[in-house]
Write an enzyme that holds these catalytic residues in place. Structure first.
Site, PDB file in Angstrom:
ATOM      1  N   ARG A  54       0.684  -1.192  -0.072  1.00 36.34           N
ATOM      2  CA  ARG A  54      -0.105   0.146  -0.183  1.00 36.34           C
ATOM      3  C   ARG A  54       0.823   1.257  -0.068  1.00 36.34           C
ATOM      4  O   ARG A  54       0.422   2.136  -0.379  1.00 36.34           O
ATOM      5  CB  ARG A  54      -0.926   0.092   1.265  1.00 36.34           C
ATOM      6  CG  ARG A  54      -2.110   0.973   1.215  1.00 36.34           C
ATOM      7  CD  ARG A  54      -3.286   0.935   2.374  1.00 36.34           C
ATOM      8  NE  ARG A  54      -2.364   1.043   3.525  1.00 36.34           N
ATOM      9  CZ  ARG A  54      -2.631   0.332   4.574  1.00 36.34           C
ATOM     10  NH1 ARG A  54      -3.416  -0.766   4.518  1.00 36.34           N
ATOM     11  NH2 ARG A  54      -2.074   0.707   5.707  1.00 36.34           N
ATOM     12  N   TYR A 107     -12.006  23.679 -12.883  1.00 42.92           N
ATOM     13  CA  TYR A 107     -12.467  22.343 -13.380  1.00 42.92           C
ATOM     14  C   TYR A 107     -13.808  22.137 -12.752  1.00 42.92           C
ATOM     15  O   TYR A 107     -13.696  22.007 -11.502  1.00 42.92           O
ATOM     16  CB  TYR A 107     -11.405  21.207 -13.181  1.00 42.92           C
ATOM     17  CG  TYR A 107     -11.716  19.899 -13.632  1.00 42.92           C
ATOM     18  CD1 TYR A 107     -12.002  19.622 -14.909  1.00 42.92           C
ATOM     19  CD2 TYR A 107     -11.949  18.762 -12.761  1.00 42.92           C
ATOM     20  CE1 TYR A 107     -12.111  18.307 -15.345  1.00 42.92           C
ATOM     21  CE2 TYR A 107     -12.221  17.656 -13.198  1.00 42.92           C
ATOM     22  CZ  TYR A 107     -12.170  17.075 -14.363  1.00 42.92           C
ATOM     23  OH  TYR A 107     -12.740  16.147 -14.786  1.00 42.92           O
ATOM     24  N   ASP A 179      -3.705  23.769  -9.955  1.00 41.70           N
ATOM     25  CA  ASP A 179      -3.751  22.609 -10.809  1.00 41.70           C
ATOM     26  C   ASP A 179      -3.069  23.108 -12.171  1.00 41.70           C
ATOM     27  O   ASP A 179      -3.595  24.176 -12.778  1.00 41.70           O
ATOM     28  CB  ASP A 179      -5.357  22.507 -10.989  1.00 41.70           C
ATOM     29  CG  ASP A 179      -5.555  21.420 -12.171  1.00 41.70           C
ATOM     30  OD1 ASP A 179      -4.789  20.937 -12.987  1.00 41.70           O
ATOM     31  OD2 ASP A 179      -6.775  20.789 -11.945  1.00 41.70           O
ATOM     32  N   LYS A 204      -4.119  13.077 -18.274  1.00 39.47           N
ATOM     33  CA  LYS A 204      -4.152  14.116 -19.618  1.00 39.47           C
ATOM     34  C   LYS A 204      -2.804  13.645 -20.296  1.00 39.47           C
ATOM     35  O   LYS A 204      -2.519  12.731 -20.552  1.00 39.47           O
ATOM     36  CB  LYS A 204      -4.473  15.377 -19.196  1.00 39.47           C
ATOM     37  CG  LYS A 204      -5.803  15.678 -18.403  1.00 39.47           C
ATOM     38  CD  LYS A 204      -6.895  15.175 -19.121  1.00 39.47           C
ATOM     39  CE  LYS A 204      -7.976  15.093 -18.351  1.00 39.47           C
ATOM     40  NZ  LYS A 204      -8.481  16.293 -17.478  1.00 39.47           N
TER      41      LYS A 204
HETATM   42  C1  PLP Z   1      -9.396  16.071 -16.150  1.00 41.19           C
HETATM   43  C2  PLP Z   1      -8.885  17.369 -15.400  1.00 41.19           C
HETATM   44  C3  PLP Z   1      -9.005  16.883 -13.890  1.00 41.19           C
HETATM   45  C4  PLP Z   1      -9.230  15.433 -13.421  1.00 41.19           C
HETATM   46  O1  PLP Z   1      -8.480  14.282 -13.786  1.00 41.19           O
HETATM   47  P1  PLP Z   1      -9.440  12.979 -13.704  1.00 41.19           P
HETATM   48  O2  PLP Z   1      -8.195  11.942 -13.745  1.00 41.19           O
HETATM   49  O3  PLP Z   1     -10.099  13.043 -14.986  1.00 41.19           O
HETATM   50  O4  PLP Z   1      -9.911  13.049 -12.438  1.00 41.19           O
HETATM   51  C5  PLP Z   1      -8.379  17.838 -13.119  1.00 41.19           C
HETATM   52  N1  PLP Z   1      -8.106  18.945 -13.526  1.00 41.19           N
HETATM   53  C6  PLP Z   1      -8.193  19.360 -14.913  1.00 41.19           C
HETATM   54  C7  PLP Z   1      -7.758  20.814 -15.476  1.00 41.19           C
HETATM   55  C8  PLP Z   1      -8.592  18.457 -15.634  1.00 41.19           C
HETATM   56  O5  PLP Z   1      -8.523  18.662 -17.070  1.00 41.19           O
END
Ligand code: PLP
Length: 386
Positions: A54, A107, A179, A204
């Site tokens: 873990r 987001y 972010d 992404k």
């Molecule tokens: C897609 C996205 C997220 C979340 O990512 P997931 O892996 O789909 O949970 C967070 N911030 C931004 C800017 C995003 O485009």
């Protein structure tokens, strides 16, 4: 410090520990067996990192080390999704009675986490104009503990004045969390501008192949210590198989993003020359709010941007989108393939209402040949006008 491209190719692997294997083996294990009683005691006291599945095996540890080095932080914490990393970070850094500032371009699921879960935990959220800069000082309260940034926002693409916001936060002992998914680890890290914790949706560009969900938060010092404790308490785990795929994605991050950046810029400029277009929301273009901050703080772009076209009927939009050959409709972005989505910021903005009544299309430009993509869009606009 070597160029990030060199770090992408060389960090996070130790062939000398694996009989020369260039990649870190995928270690799938829950139990770690100790050499002797002293080894068991080292694990129990937390001195030995390799103590239980873990807490991560070498597969995860090598990925964490690589992500932390790219960000310039001491630590890196992997979470089961990008949203998981956001929820984990905000949930770990905020306490009941605290207040958090979130940009209005954030987001959507981040907003939902604040509006529902943080509220339930007794944390109050205020949304702010992403272009507010040092004006954020007017929104700071005595109990403000975190200022969150997302620059640029992934639908409307305002680029924030990160240094101005960080200056206000630092003067008042408030933590900043960014972010940075759009800018990828290739851009100068917000850490260099004084941000305390940087989140990426690995899903992404870092993964890059639309086959994994994962997130990460990178931090140092007291913030990292707090996150490390919470990460253990919540038992957060990511699969070693996924870690290996993410590391494979990381190796080619620069090559992919540079190609996508180039194609996206060409398509953005093509849109700017079209009579259907009202505004192109691409940080590298003058027409994008915060373009000057982009030039100063980010200086590179990826394959995601939006365009605001004239208003069209639902039927016209349907005709355009249903007939696309290469641009598919689907959530997410950062993969090898092109995507297109009509989005309506009016539906969620609260601090700065979205007044644009034109059709907003968000495009993700993949690795296809750019001329094929432009031909696809050109035919799409003909259907839109038909
Ligand atoms: C897609 C996205 C997220 C979340 O990512 P997931 O892996 O789909 O949970 C967070 N911030 C931004 C800017 C995003 O485009």
């Amino acid at each position: 410090m070597p160029d990030k491209k060199t770090l992408l190719a060389h960090l996070g692997r130790h062939p000398e520990h694996h009989r020369g294997a260039v990649n870190t083996p995928v270690v799938r294990t829950s139990t770690v067996i100790f050499d002797d009683f002293a080894g068991l005691q080292r694990a129990e006291s937390g001195q030995e990192k390799n103590s239980y599945g873990r807490y991560g095996t070498i597969t995860r540890q090598d990925l964490e080390a690589q992500l932390a080095a790219l960000e310039g932080t001491e630590s890196s914490f992997l979470c089961p999704s990008g949203l998981g990393a956001i929820a984990f970070t905000l949930g770990s850094l905020l306490n009941p009675g605290d207040h958090v500032l979130i940009p209005d371009c954030a987001y959507g699921p981040t907003r939902a986490f604040c509006d529902k879960e943080l509220k339930r935990l007794g944390v109050e959220t205020t949304y702010y104009d992403p272009l507010i800069g040092s004006g954020i000082a007017d929104l700071v309260r005595e109990n403000t503990k975190v200022i969150y940034l997302e620059s640029p926002g992934s639908v409307t693409f305002e680029v924030q004045d990160t240094p101005a916001i960080v200056a206000v936060a630092k003067a008042r002992g408030i933590l900043t969390v960014a972010d940075n998914t759009w800018a990828t680890p290739l851009a100068p890290s917000p850490i260099t501008l004084g941000v305390d914790a940087v989140i990426h949706a690995i899903t992404k560009y870092i993964c890059g192949h639309s086959d994994i969900l994962m997130g990460v938060v990178n931090a140092s010092g007291a913030v990292a210590k707090r996150l490390a404790q919470q990460h253990r308490l919540y038992g957060l785990h990511v699969s070693p198989d996924d870690c290996a795929l993410v590391q494979r994605g990381l190796r080619t991050l620069a090559a992919r993003v540079e190609a996508q950046e180039k194609s996206a810029l060409k398509i953005a400029e093509w849109f700017a020359s079209r009579p259907e277009t009202r505004r192109v929301l691409h940080p590298a273009l003058h027409s994008c709010p915060g373009h000057e901050a982009w030039k100063r703080d980010i200086g590179m772009s990826s394959g995601l941007f939006s365009v605001v076209l004239n208003p069209y009927s639902k039927e016209a939009v349907e005709r355009m989108l249903n007939g696309m050959e290469y641009f598919a409709m689907g959530f997410s972005w950062g993969g090898y393939e092109s995507l297109i989505l009509p989005l309506n910021p009016k539906a969620y903005r609260t601090a700065v209402p979205w007044t644009e009544d034109g059709l907003l299309l968000r495009l993700h430009v993949g690795l296809e040949a750019v001329d094929d993509l432009i031909a696809d869009l050109e035919a799409g606009l003909s259907r839109l006008n038909a």
